[in-house]
Design an enzyme around this catalytic site. Sequence first.
Site, PDB file in Angstrom:
ATOM      1  N   ASP A  46      33.521  47.416   8.555  1.00 44.48           N
ATOM      2  CA  ASP A  46      33.726  46.343   7.674  1.00 44.48           C
ATOM      3  C   ASP A  46      35.381  46.409   7.603  1.00 44.48           C
ATOM      4  OD1 ASP A  46      34.450  44.438   5.541  1.00 44.48           O
ATOM      5  OD2 ASP A  46      33.230  45.498   4.271  1.00 44.48           O
ATOM      6  N   VAL A  47      36.250  45.133   8.160  1.00 42.50           N
ATOM      7  CA  VAL A  47      37.334  45.063   8.308  1.00 42.50           C
ATOM      8  C   VAL A  47      38.098  45.053   6.861  1.00 42.50           C
ATOM      9  CG1 VAL A  47      37.536  43.877  10.442  1.00 42.50           C
ATOM     10  CG2 VAL A  47      37.431  42.308   8.397  1.00 42.50           C
ATOM     11  N   TYR A 135      39.426  28.814   3.814  1.00 38.45           N
ATOM     12  CA  TYR A 135      39.366  29.239   4.976  1.00 38.45           C
ATOM     13  C   TYR A 135      40.691  28.403   5.830  1.00 38.45           C
ATOM     14  CZ  TYR A 135      38.126  29.568  10.155  1.00 38.45           C
ATOM     15  OH  TYR A 135      37.930  29.729  11.443  1.00 38.45           O
ATOM     16  N   LYS A 139      43.839  31.058   7.418  1.00 40.95           N
ATOM     17  CA  LYS A 139      44.213  30.920   8.408  1.00 40.95           C
ATOM     18  C   LYS A 139      45.856  30.626   8.596  1.00 40.95           C
ATOM     19  CE  LYS A 139      40.444  32.079  10.347  1.00 40.95           C
ATOM     20  NZ  LYS A 139      40.388  33.341  11.251  1.00 40.95           N
TER      21      LYS A 139
HETATM   22  P1  NAD Z   1      30.983  34.116  14.425  1.00 44.35           P
HETATM   23  O1  NAD Z   1      30.399  33.836  12.817  1.00 44.35           O
HETATM   24  O2  NAD Z   1      30.094  34.037  15.326  1.00 44.35           O
HETATM   25  O3  NAD Z   1      31.573  35.631  14.536  1.00 44.35           O
HETATM   26  C1  NAD Z   1      32.370  36.291  13.283  1.00 44.35           C
HETATM   27  C2  NAD Z   1      31.779  37.903  13.347  1.00 44.35           C
HETATM   28  O4  NAD Z   1      32.688  38.590  12.417  1.00 44.35           O
HETATM   29  C3  NAD Z   1      30.367  38.036  12.954  1.00 44.35           C
HETATM   30  O5  NAD Z   1      29.798  38.738  14.163  1.00 44.35           O
HETATM   31  C4  NAD Z   1      30.438  38.835  11.615  1.00 44.35           C
HETATM   32  O6  NAD Z   1      29.206  39.714  11.414  1.00 44.35           O
HETATM   33  C5  NAD Z   1      31.753  39.554  11.652  1.00 44.35           C
HETATM   34  N1  NAD Z   1      32.122  39.768  10.514  1.00 44.35           N
HETATM   35  C6  NAD Z   1      32.282  38.936   9.380  1.00 44.35           C
HETATM   36  N2  NAD Z   1      32.934  39.681   8.410  1.00 44.35           N
HETATM   37  C7  NAD Z   1      33.213  40.960   8.801  1.00 44.35           C
HETATM   38  C8  NAD Z   1      33.778  41.901   8.108  1.00 44.35           C
HETATM   39  N3  NAD Z   1      34.123  42.152   7.024  1.00 44.35           N
HETATM   40  N4  NAD Z   1      33.998  43.306   9.163  1.00 44.35           N
HETATM   41  C9  NAD Z   1      33.537  43.283  10.209  1.00 44.35           C
HETATM   42  N5  NAD Z   1      33.046  42.025  11.082  1.00 44.35           N
HETATM   43  C10 NAD Z   1      32.736  40.984  10.069  1.00 44.35           C
HETATM   44  O7  NAD Z   1      32.395  33.402  14.251  1.00 44.35           O
HETATM   45  P2  NAD Z   1      33.475  33.177  15.528  1.00 44.35           P
HETATM   46  O8  NAD Z   1      33.597  31.514  15.476  1.00 44.35           O
HETATM   47  O9  NAD Z   1      33.208  33.998  16.658  1.00 44.35           O
HETATM   48  O10 NAD Z   1      34.777  33.312  14.872  1.00 44.35           O
HETATM   49  C11 NAD Z   1      35.586  34.381  15.280  1.00 44.35           C
HETATM   50  C12 NAD Z   1      37.001  34.248  14.634  1.00 44.35           C
HETATM   51  O11 NAD Z   1      37.373  33.187  15.186  1.00 44.35           O
HETATM   52  C13 NAD Z   1      36.938  34.079  13.146  1.00 44.35           C
HETATM   53  O12 NAD Z   1      38.151  34.792  12.807  1.00 44.35           O
HETATM   54  C14 NAD Z   1      37.204  32.450  13.240  1.00 44.35           C
HETATM   55  O13 NAD Z   1      37.735  32.114  11.863  1.00 44.35           O
HETATM   56  C15 NAD Z   1      38.085  32.076  14.211  1.00 44.35           C
HETATM   57  N6  NAD Z   1      38.109  30.793  14.751  1.00 44.35           N
HETATM   58  C16 NAD Z   1      37.065  30.302  15.113  1.00 44.35           C
HETATM   59  C17 NAD Z   1      36.788  29.116  15.492  1.00 44.35           C
HETATM   60  C18 NAD Z   1      35.489  28.328  15.964  1.00 44.35           C
HETATM   61  O14 NAD Z   1      35.495  27.022  16.167  1.00 44.35           O
HETATM   62  N7  NAD Z   1      34.397  28.888  16.166  1.00 44.35           N
HETATM   63  C19 NAD Z   1      38.021  28.181  15.384  1.00 44.35           C
HETATM   64  C20 NAD Z   1      39.145  28.978  14.977  1.00 44.35           C
HETATM   65  C21 NAD Z   1      39.161  30.199  14.385  1.00 44.35           C
END
Ligand code: NAD
Length: 229
Positions: A46-47, A135, A139
């Site tokens: 857990d981060v 969110y 960010k």
């Molecule tokens: P996702 O939901 O597919 O994956 C996120 C992962 O983080 C999941 O496996 C989840 O279990 C894990 N997670 C959540 N809380 C956690 C915690 N407390 N400790 C450890 N792990 C935890 O999301 P994604 O789209 O792959 O996003 C990954 C990153 O990229 C995130 O930071 C997201 O904000 C960022 N991001 C995503 C997008 C997009 O369009 N998908 C755009 C900009 C930024």
Amino acid sequence: MPEPQRVVVTGAGSGIGRAIADRLADENIDVRRLDIDGDRDGEGFDVTDENCWARLPYEGVTGLVNAAGIRVRSPLAETSLESFRSVIEVNLVGTFLALRWASRRPVDAETPKDLSVVTLASAVADRPVEHQIAYNSSKAAIINLTRSAARELAPFGIRVNAIGPGSVLTPMTESGWADEEHAERMRAEIPLGRPGRTNEISSVAAFLLGGGSSYMTGSVVTVDGGWTL
Ligand code: NAD
């Protein structure tokens, strides 16, 4: 600067984190996959829990990618304090703990001299999307965390850069892209006319972790198909 040898990836169980971990593994880099959902594709971690970070070994680590993140969507008036705090906790506090872990790296023979840290910001830091105020603001704050840490840690051989993705197809965004009306509006707003693919983020992460980016620190690399232009 040597190429990465061992990289820690949080949020490695899904989406962007998983794609980054897979890409690095394909390059024969030793990847430590961490995710709160240990049943997925990584170790339970857990981060937001500083004890998890305290137990994470530094030995051999040349890179850290903090991709764990959550998004909650609701209009401002209907956003509970609990919900706001939960997003700030995972996205912002989680990134702070990741950077603090990096900053506490010991100076010893087992710990490589150079470390590259990659954080996940978002294009919404520049162009806020409605109904996700926690969110968006988390960010934007991650960009400042990244730049603050980059300045402070540069003398110690630690580079810190952020990736700012636009909308990338992952479990976080798939319901939005499945809604045809929303998808059409998004395609019209994105100059490249489509969502990003996870491999289009993992390639940038691999670059930021490697020697090709050795003069970069405190940068935010926008990868959004032109959405914020
Ligand atoms: P996702 O939901 O597919 O994956 C996120 C992962 O983080 C999941 O496996 C989840 O279990 C894990 N997670 C959540 N809380 C956690 C915690 N407390 N400790 C450890 N792990 C935890 O999301 P994604 O789209 O792959 O996003 C990954 C990153 O990229 C995130 O930071 C997201 O904000 C960022 N991001 C995503 C997008 C997009 O369009 N998908 C755009 C900009 C930024």
